[in-house]
Design a protein around this motif. Sequence first.
Motif, PDB file in Angstrom:
ATOM      1  N   ALA A 207       0.836  -1.204   0.000  1.00 18.47           N
ATOM      2  CA  ALA A 207       0.000   0.000   0.000  1.00 18.47           C
ATOM      3  C   ALA A 207       0.869   1.252   0.000  1.00 18.47           C
ATOM      4  CB  ALA A 207      -0.925  -0.005   1.208  1.00 18.47           C
ATOM      5  N   LEU A 208       0.437   2.250  -0.746  1.00 20.07           N
ATOM      6  CA  LEU A 208       1.156   3.516  -0.869  1.00 20.07           C
ATOM      7  C   LEU A 208       0.478   4.556   0.014  1.00 20.07           C
ATOM      8  CD1 LEU A 208       1.574   3.462  -4.754  1.00 20.07           C
ATOM      9  CD2 LEU A 208       3.243   2.747  -3.028  1.00 20.07           C
ATOM     10  N   ALA A 209       1.140   4.910   1.099  1.00 22.31           N
ATOM     11  CA  ALA A 209       0.510   5.742   2.134  1.00 22.31           C
ATOM     12  C   ALA A 209      -0.076   7.037   1.580  1.00 22.31           C
ATOM     13  CB  ALA A 209       1.542   6.055   3.225  1.00 22.31           C
ATOM     14  N   GLY A 210       0.605   7.646   0.636  1.00 22.46           N
ATOM     15  CA  GLY A 210       0.125   8.928   0.134  1.00 22.46           C
ATOM     16  C   GLY A 210      -1.114   8.849  -0.732  1.00 22.46           C
ATOM     17  N   MET A 211      -1.515   7.635  -1.120  1.00 22.45           N
ATOM     18  CA  MET A 211      -2.653   7.488  -2.021  1.00 22.45           C
ATOM     19  C   MET A 211      -3.816   6.722  -1.403  1.00 22.45           C
ATOM     20  SD  MET A 211      -0.921   6.817  -5.736  1.00 22.45           S
ATOM     21  CE  MET A 211      -2.521   7.132  -6.492  1.00 22.45           C
ATOM     22  N   ASN A 212      -3.706   6.343  -0.149  1.00 21.42           N
ATOM     23  CA  ASN A 212      -4.713   5.471   0.453  1.00 21.42           C
ATOM     24  C   ASN A 212      -6.063   6.138   0.659  1.00 21.42           C
ATOM     25  OD1 ASN A 212      -2.867   3.421   0.519  1.00 21.42           O
ATOM     26  ND2 ASN A 212      -2.332   3.685   2.676  1.00 21.42           N
ATOM     27  N   ALA A 213      -6.082   7.435   0.877  1.00 21.47           N
ATOM     28  CA  ALA A 213      -7.320   8.112   1.269  1.00 21.47           C
ATOM     29  C   ALA A 213      -8.428   7.933   0.227  1.00 21.47           C
ATOM     30  CB  ALA A 213      -7.049   9.592   1.511  1.00 21.47           C
ATOM     31  N   VAL A 227     -15.065   3.582  -8.908  1.00 30.92           N
ATOM     32  CA  VAL A 227     -14.115   2.531  -8.542  1.00 30.92           C
ATOM     33  C   VAL A 227     -13.021   2.431  -9.601  1.00 30.92           C
ATOM     34  CG1 VAL A 227     -13.830   0.045  -8.170  1.00 30.92           C
ATOM     35  CG2 VAL A 227     -15.810   1.244  -7.192  1.00 30.92           C
ATOM     36  N   GLU A 228     -13.410   2.422 -10.849  1.00 31.94           N
ATOM     37  CA  GLU A 228     -12.447   2.307 -11.945  1.00 31.94           C
ATOM     38  C   GLU A 228     -11.453   3.461 -11.919  1.00 31.94           C
ATOM     39  OE1 GLU A 228     -10.709   0.727 -15.503  1.00 31.94           O
ATOM     40  OE2 GLU A 228     -12.203  -0.147 -14.151  1.00 31.94           O
ATOM     41  N   GLN A 229     -11.927   4.657 -11.698  1.00 34.41           N
ATOM     42  CA  GLN A 229     -11.056   5.833 -11.703  1.00 34.41           C
ATOM     43  C   GLN A 229     -10.021   5.760 -10.590  1.00 34.41           C
ATOM     44  OE1 GLN A 229     -13.180   9.532 -11.308  1.00 34.41           O
ATOM     45  NE2 GLN A 229     -11.326  10.792 -11.433  1.00 34.41           N
ATOM     46  N   VAL A 230     -10.469   5.410  -9.386  1.00 39.18           N
ATOM     47  CA  VAL A 230      -9.553   5.371  -8.237  1.00 39.18           C
ATOM     48  C   VAL A 230      -8.571   4.209  -8.376  1.00 39.18           C
ATOM     49  CG1 VAL A 230      -9.391   5.046  -5.750  1.00 39.18           C
ATOM     50  CG2 VAL A 230     -11.164   6.537  -6.698  1.00 39.18           C
ATOM     51  N   LEU A 231      -9.070   3.053  -8.769  1.00 40.32           N
ATOM     52  CA  LEU A 231      -8.188   1.887  -8.895  1.00 40.32           C
ATOM     53  C   LEU A 231      -7.166   2.091 -10.013  1.00 40.32           C
ATOM     54  CD1 LEU A 231     -10.515  -1.214  -8.380  1.00 40.32           C
ATOM     55  CD2 LEU A 231      -9.210   0.082  -6.697  1.00 40.32           C
ATOM     56  N   ARG A 232      -7.575   2.752 -11.078  1.00 38.90           N
ATOM     57  CA  ARG A 232      -6.646   2.977 -12.185  1.00 38.90           C
ATOM     58  C   ARG A 232      -5.477   3.854 -11.727  1.00 38.90           C
ATOM     59  NH1 ARG A 232      -9.613   5.798 -15.489  1.00 38.90           N
ATOM     60  NH2 ARG A 232     -10.752   4.004 -16.302  1.00 38.90           N
ATOM     61  N   ALA A 233      -5.773   4.884 -10.954  1.00 41.72           N
ATOM     62  CA  ALA A 233      -4.709   5.764 -10.460  1.00 41.72           C
ATOM     63  C   ALA A 233      -3.787   5.031  -9.489  1.00 41.72           C
ATOM     64  CB  ALA A 233      -5.323   6.995  -9.794  1.00 41.72           C
ATOM     65  N   TYR A 234      -4.384   4.241  -8.602  1.00 37.22           N
ATOM     66  CA  TYR A 234      -3.581   3.502  -7.612  1.00 37.22           C
ATOM     67  C   TYR A 234      -2.732   2.444  -8.312  1.00 37.22           C
ATOM     68  CZ  TYR A 234      -2.746   2.222  -2.721  1.00 37.22           C
ATOM     69  OH  TYR A 234      -2.177   2.029  -1.484  1.00 37.22           O
ATOM     70  N   ARG A 277      -9.465 -10.284   3.733  1.00 38.71           N
ATOM     71  CA  ARG A 277     -10.588  -9.396   3.426  1.00 38.71           C
ATOM     72  C   ARG A 277     -10.993  -8.463   4.572  1.00 38.71           C
ATOM     73  NH1 ARG A 277     -14.105 -14.417   1.990  1.00 38.71           N
ATOM     74  NH2 ARG A 277     -14.810 -13.013   0.357  1.00 38.71           N
ATOM     75  N   GLY A 278     -10.366  -8.562   5.719  1.00 44.54           N
ATOM     76  CA  GLY A 278     -10.791  -7.765   6.863  1.00 44.54           C
ATOM     77  C   GLY A 278     -10.104  -6.427   7.019  1.00 44.54           C
ATOM     78  N   PHE A 279      -9.237  -6.051   6.081  1.00 47.22           N
ATOM     79  CA  PHE A 279      -8.479  -4.811   6.207  1.00 47.22           C
ATOM     80  C   PHE A 279      -9.132  -3.678   5.413  1.00 47.22           C
ATOM     81  CE2 PHE A 279      -5.015  -7.994   6.941  1.00 47.22           C
ATOM     82  CZ  PHE A 279      -4.745  -7.627   8.260  1.00 47.22           C
ATOM     83  N   ALA A 280      -8.541  -2.495   5.535  1.00 48.23           N
ATOM     84  CA  ALA A 280      -9.020  -1.326   4.788  1.00 48.23           C
ATOM     85  C   ALA A 280      -8.881  -1.583   3.292  1.00 48.23           C
ATOM     86  CB  ALA A 280      -8.219  -0.092   5.190  1.00 48.23           C
ATOM     87  N   PRO A 281      -9.715  -0.938   2.469  1.00 48.49           N
ATOM     88  CA  PRO A 281      -9.672  -1.173   1.025  1.00 48.49           C
ATOM     89  C   PRO A 281      -8.294  -1.005   0.404  1.00 48.49           C
ATOM     90  CG  PRO A 281     -11.655   0.037   1.576  1.00 48.49           C
ATOM     91  CD  PRO A 281     -10.843  -0.043   2.835  1.00 48.49           C
ATOM     92  N   SER A 282      -7.536  -0.012   0.848  1.00 51.69           N
ATOM     93  CA  SER A 282      -6.215   0.217   0.253  1.00 51.69           C
ATOM     94  C   SER A 282      -5.296  -0.973   0.500  1.00 51.69           C
ATOM     95  CB  SER A 282      -5.587   1.491   0.814  1.00 51.69           C
ATOM     96  OG  SER A 282      -5.517   1.438   2.238  1.00 51.69           O
ATOM     97  N   ARG A 283      -5.349  -1.547   1.681  1.00 51.91           N
ATOM     98  CA  ARG A 283      -4.481  -2.689   1.973  1.00 51.91           C
ATOM     99  C   ARG A 283      -4.952  -3.930   1.220  1.00 51.91           C
ATOM    100  NH1 ARG A 283      -2.251  -4.925   7.820  1.00 51.91           N
ATOM    101  NH2 ARG A 283      -1.310  -6.832   6.983  1.00 51.91           N
ATOM    102  N   VAL A 284      -6.252  -4.139   1.129  1.00 54.81           N
ATOM    103  CA  VAL A 284      -6.760  -5.286   0.382  1.00 54.81           C
ATOM    104  C   VAL A 284      -6.357  -5.185  -1.079  1.00 54.81           C
ATOM    105  CG1 VAL A 284      -8.841  -6.493  -0.400  1.00 54.81           C
ATOM    106  CG2 VAL A 284      -8.687  -5.687   1.970  1.00 54.81           C
TER     107      VAL A 284
END
Length: 504
Positions: A207-213, A227-234, A277-284
């Motif tokens: 996970a990239l801390a600066g992009m998790n929000a 979802v597509e927009q955020v996932l594409r950037a990450y 599956r129990g973690f925050a979306p960014s970590r998953v």
Amino acid sequence: MKNKSCEILICSLLPLLVAGHVLARTPSPPAATKNTLVTSQYYARLIAGPVTDLARLNLFVSAMPKGGDLHHHYSGAIYAETYLDWVGKRNFCIYRDNVPQLKAQKYHIEARSDLPAAAKAVCASADEVRQDNGFYRELLQRWSDKDYDNHSHDQTPPDQQFFDTFAYFGPISDEYFREGLQWLKDSAKAENMQYLETMLKSGPNVALAGMNADLDALTSASSDEQVEQVLRAYYAALIADTATATKIKEYADMVDEIAAGIDDADFTMRFQAFAVRGFAPSRVFASLYSSFAAAHMNKLIVGVNIVGPENGIVAMRDYTLHMKMFRFLKQRFPDVKLALHAGELTLSMVPPDGLQSHIAQAIQIAGANRIGHGIDITYEAHAYELMDSMKQLDIPVEVNLSSNAFILGVKNEAHPVTAYKAHGVPFVISTDDAGVSRSTMSNEYLLYASRYKPSYAELKATVYNSIRYSFLSDKEKQDQLQQLNRRFSNFEEKIRKLASPAKK
């Protein structure tokens, strides 16, 4: 009449042989057909009548070839006694009591060597544990499901008991990967298995801390476009990050290193990477990305999964979001296969609406190639249509009888394996976490045969399914199927001699 019986047998076995891709290549010689007939008749006698001959049936399924195990967790497969041996090798200790001021938790492993005297006084070595029969038994009861349902004692809910075990032996489970894989191989071969597909270790958290929000702000209700927009950037940031690439390569190299020499002429092992599956979306998402990338990089990693209690708050809340993550990554790594835990739920665990779509979403959104557990199928919306789709798409269910009985309380006639079978949905028999359940693959087949009394042709077809639906390459599957043919030929000859001693 004898010839007529043989003709009927051949007809009944035809679907099995076609499913195994062996009919045109290696037609069964007359001797094998006779052996198969005798074996089928012998097995039929064992399961006939209202009371099954469990002892002799156990002998039968123990000797029977069992192909592979496709739903298998490395850490949950190893028995507590082996973990205790590893605790001794590392000179770790195990706390006898809860002492909050020392941060001592009873039954937990302590890996630190610089313990203060007060902590050492309540932390037992492996040898000390073995010398205390009472504590030793208590430890096994916490590190597995031992004694849970055969006598009364203080107990947590079954699903909590099951998932809690991983926190106890977790500190040692990664310490001896090579020894662990060898233990699993030896155990599998002793059970007449030839293939193991195990969930070894989660993909590294990149996970990239600066992009998790932005990613953590997504929910299951977020639109596909959001979802597509955020996932594409990450995703773009992850593939450009050199530290991420290094972690993924280290993970893939680790698999190569610990698996070196594990395959032989009679046994093959492959691996699945996974996210929890129990973690925050960014970590998953980060763990899923690293899992996909590692599977794409290393041919020993044949699939990706997602694990953890499906009824957890985060797991339920983000389920649809997780499936969209799989869809996104599958589009970018189309060669990676997916075996997803889905529908490991019952009516009492979640509200009724929580049972209506998990299997469907795993298939229709994520693109799952196999479904793990699939217990809530009878509560899914449009269940008949869904099972018809699974049949047409040839998507099998990984059936874990011991695990389902313990964690969910689903067994016997309540288990949906009967519904899947009736609707032509393929399935395999698997163990899930044999060490925690204190079960074996032979025991899982004993449960399947004694509870549901499949014909011998059906039982044999289920074994062949464990190779057919593996994530091996087509060439590897053909090799495994030919090996399975030879194993069944030898087995059926043995049973023919046992059943007809005068005709040896």
